[in-house]
Design an enzyme around this catalytic site. Structure first.
Site, PDB file in Angstrom:
ATOM      1  N   ASP A   1      17.554   6.188 -27.612  1.00 47.24           N
ATOM      2  CA  ASP A   1      16.589   6.219 -28.703  1.00 47.24           C
ATOM      3  C   ASP A   1      15.356   6.981 -28.235  1.00 47.24           C
ATOM      4  OD1 ASP A   1      15.372   4.514 -26.901  1.00 47.24           O
ATOM      5  OD2 ASP A   1      15.090   2.862 -28.328  1.00 47.24           O
TER       6      ASP A   1
ATOM      7  N   LYS B   1      24.530   6.669 -31.463  1.00 54.14           N
ATOM      8  CA  LYS B   1      23.583   5.725 -30.866  1.00 54.14           C
ATOM      9  C   LYS B   1      23.911   4.291 -31.282  1.00 54.14           C
ATOM     10  CE  LYS B   1      19.366   5.261 -32.404  1.00 54.14           C
ATOM     11  NZ  LYS B   1      17.949   5.531 -32.741  1.00 54.14           N
TER      12      LYS B   1
END
Length: 210
Positions: free
Chosen positions: A138, A120
């Site tokens: 997220d 991420k």
């Protein structure tokens, strides 16, 4: 969600905010990387407050290493998990100097080798710093992807893969910013404000709050 609906979905988000930006403060690629590492399980607002003075004195890997672990901790101690994060910031700074000529690498494969950098985080850096069409999934994007039917998946990686296939190329650069902002301010976890949503009619969420 049908291809035509997906295109309309992003067309509307683009119309409302043509040039969305991340909410983390940074001054260059290196400080962006540090800010994203520090933001794990923390708010952007909290990270910005902690890094305001840090980035004034340590905006390169060399300056960060010179600051030392105690110096880094002194600046980021208001952030959750600050001890481990400070160690990662120091270690990644050392690794950038030793292996990358003090420059932030432009590939996910190299980025995820850095301490404290996961998929991420790498995707955020690749998108913001280098304009690559990545999707940093997220909690907000995961929720929006599933609720709307845009990119349903049981894991962040599954949602990311669906987004890669679904998002039209012309919207690829800004897609993850639009989805984060949509999830953060409208499609909220506990009580989504569907009445304010620009794509409410395209959304497949059954429990809409209209």
């Amino acid at each position: 969600m049908k291809k035509a609906d997906v295109r309309e979905f992003f067309s509307r988000l683009h119309a409302e905010n043509p040039e969305p930006e991340g909410e983390l403060d940074y001054v260059n690629d290196f400080t962006l990387l540090v800010a994203v590492v520090l933001s794990a399980q923390a708010t952007d607002k909290g990270v910005n407050k902690a890094t305001k003075e840090l980035f004034k004195i340590a905006d390169t890997p060399e300056k960060m290493v010179a600051l030392g672990l105690d110096g880094i901790i002194d600046h980021v101690k208001t952030i959750g998990l600050y001890n481990s994060k400070a160690k990662n910031v120091l270690a990644l700074s050392e690794m950038l100097i030793a292996e990358h000529g003090s420059k932030v690498p432009e590939t996910r494969e190299e980025l995820v080798k850095l301490p404290g950098v996961g998929r991420k985080t790498a995707n955020v850096v690749l998108n913001i710093a280098f304009g690559q069409h990545t999707h940093a999934v997220d909690t907000h994007i995961f929720r929006v992807g599933n609720r709307t039917g845009l990119a349903p998946g049981k894991t962040p990686l599954a949602v990311e893969k669906k987004l890669i296939k679904a998002v039209p190329d012309e919207y690829g650069k800004h897609a993850h910013h639009w989805l984060i902002l949509l999830g953060r301010y409208i499609c909220k976890a506990r009580k989504p404000e569907c009445g304010k949503c620009p794509v409410v009619d395209l959304c497949r969420y059954k429990a809409k709050t209209l």
